[in-house]
Design a protein around this motif. Structure first.
Motif, PDB file in Angstrom:
ATOM      1  N   THR A 229       0.863  -1.172   0.000  1.00 54.06           N
ATOM      2  CA  THR A 229       0.000   0.000   0.000  1.00 54.06           C
ATOM      3  C   THR A 229       0.901   1.224   0.000  1.00 54.06           C
ATOM      4  O   THR A 229       2.088   1.148   0.352  1.00 54.06           O
ATOM      5  CB  THR A 229      -0.923   0.031   1.231  1.00 54.06           C
ATOM      6  N   TYR A 249      -4.987  -4.627  -8.321  1.00 55.61           N
ATOM      7  CA  TYR A 249      -5.319  -4.351  -6.925  1.00 55.61           C
ATOM      8  C   TYR A 249      -6.066  -5.548  -6.359  1.00 55.61           C
ATOM      9  O   TYR A 249      -6.663  -6.332  -7.096  1.00 55.61           O
ATOM     10  CB  TYR A 249      -6.151  -3.070  -6.785  1.00 55.61           C
ATOM     11  N   ASN A 269      -5.086   6.174  -6.792  1.00 57.64           N
ATOM     12  CA  ASN A 269      -5.469   5.368  -5.634  1.00 57.64           C
ATOM     13  C   ASN A 269      -5.191   6.127  -4.341  1.00 57.64           C
ATOM     14  O   ASN A 269      -4.265   6.942  -4.252  1.00 57.64           O
ATOM     15  CB  ASN A 269      -4.803   3.984  -5.624  1.00 57.64           C
ATOM     16  N   PRO A 292      -5.754   0.794  -1.150  1.00 52.37           N
ATOM     17  CA  PRO A 292      -5.779  -0.570  -1.695  1.00 52.37           C
ATOM     18  C   PRO A 292      -4.406  -1.236  -1.735  1.00 52.37           C
ATOM     19  O   PRO A 292      -3.390  -0.593  -2.013  1.00 52.37           O
ATOM     20  CB  PRO A 292      -6.309  -0.365  -3.118  1.00 52.37           C
ATOM     21  N   HIS A 294      -1.922  -3.196  -3.785  1.00 50.46           N
ATOM     22  CA  HIS A 294      -1.732  -3.342  -5.230  1.00 50.46           C
ATOM     23  C   HIS A 294      -0.325  -3.835  -5.531  1.00 50.46           C
ATOM     24  O   HIS A 294       0.544  -3.853  -4.669  1.00 50.46           O
ATOM     25  CB  HIS A 294      -2.022  -2.010  -5.960  1.00 50.46           C
TER      26      HIS A 294
END
Length: 307
Positions: A229, A249, A269, A292, A294
């Motif tokens: 993150t 993600y 994001n 998120p 990812h």
């Protein structure tokens, strides 16, 4: 494959051995019947940036940004000016490739990122968030060009410095608009005043990554970027037009989902700081915004993405 990350903050990494993989072969889009424009791509919200800043459709754009930030934590911006134009051109980002990823730059220790200053050229394999992954990428980091000391940019000879600084200023413009028109209002002045995000310019970074083509993921050990993150407020991601899907993600069910390159768009994001601020006890009924998990997965059995 070239990806540009504008990070309002840095990156921290975490392990995620349990998540499964879901890779789409075709681009799946849904359309808003009122406008005939895309409303989602691969289930990810699409937001009209021009409508947000001009006020034409601003309420709908704010609602879309917040809805995406509460659910997946990730969304596309379209109609965002120069950056969207660059991602819509074949070779629109080639000035990064020609300026930064050359043999003379790779061998020049004077422009290499180090422990005292993270800005500069990042060698292949020089960055790994989780130590059992090998990250098949090389990169370059820069920020506000007025910095000094450990905030000074390390420009290679012949770098397209003017163009790169224009990209930085455009990233600033988008960040400022999103913070002012959406997130500051949502969180409240007592939690996120203007000085909190506008004054962070000296900490904002652009990180350009060139992912190295690889035919095998080496038994799951090779990734472009390991699962992580972003600890800052927001990350803006400009993907090279025509690249293979590589950015992913993790959704609420633990499934990895593609965030494919879409011409004329920027991916946004939320970061850890934005998520934490949305949990601060303050006036209002703010719901949690999501940072998120990812990764970039460009090495796959039977072929991988590359330049």
């Amino acid at each position: 494959m070239l990806v540009i990350n504008f990070e309002i903050g840095m990156v921290c990494s975490l392990a995620d051995p349990e998540a499964t993989i879901q890779t789409s072969r075709d681009l799946h889009a849904t359309f808003d019947p009122r406008t005939g424009e895309m409303s989602t791509i691969e289930g990810i919200q699409v937001v009209d940036f021009e409508g947000l800043v001009t006020g034409a459709g601003a309420a709908e754009a704010v609602e879309a940004v917040l809805s995406a930030s509460k659910s997946s934590g990730i969304f596309y911006l379209t109609n965002c000016g120069l950056l969207c134009s660059l991602s819509g051109q074949t070779g629109g980002l080639d000035f990064y490739n020609s300026s930064l990823f050359r043999d003379d730059v790779r061998s020049d220790l004077g422009v290499r990122a180090d422990a005292s200053n993270s800005r500069g050229y990042i060698v292949e394999g020089g960055e790994a968030g989780v130590n059992w992954f090998v990250e098949r990428k090389e990169g370059f980091e820069y920020g506000d060009d007025g910095g000094t000391g450990n905030k000074a940019n390390k420009w290679p000879e012949g770098a397209e410095r003017r163009k790169m600084n224009i990209v930085f200023e455009e990233m600033q413009r988008i960040k400022n608009a999103l913070m002012e028109l959406v997130f500051s209002n949502y969180l409240g002045e007592e939690v996120m005043g203007r000085e909190g995000w506008e004054g962070g310019r000296k900490l904002d970074l652009i990180r350009v990554f060139r992912y190295i083509a690889c035919a095998s993921d080496e038994g799951g050990k090779s990734l472009g970027s390991s699962p992580h993150t972003d600890w800052g407020l927001l990350t803006l991601i400009l993907q090279e037009a025509g690249s293979v899907p590589a950015l992913q993600y993790r959704d609420s069910r633990g499934v990895w989902r593609d965030v494919p390159p879409v011409r004329g768009s920027v991916v946004v994001n939320a970061g850890d700081t934005l998520e934490l601020l949305s949990n601060v006890d303050h006036a209002g009924n703010a719901e949690t915004l999501k940072s998120p998990v990812h990764r970039v997965q460009h090495c796959k059995e039977g072929g991988g993405g590359g330049m």
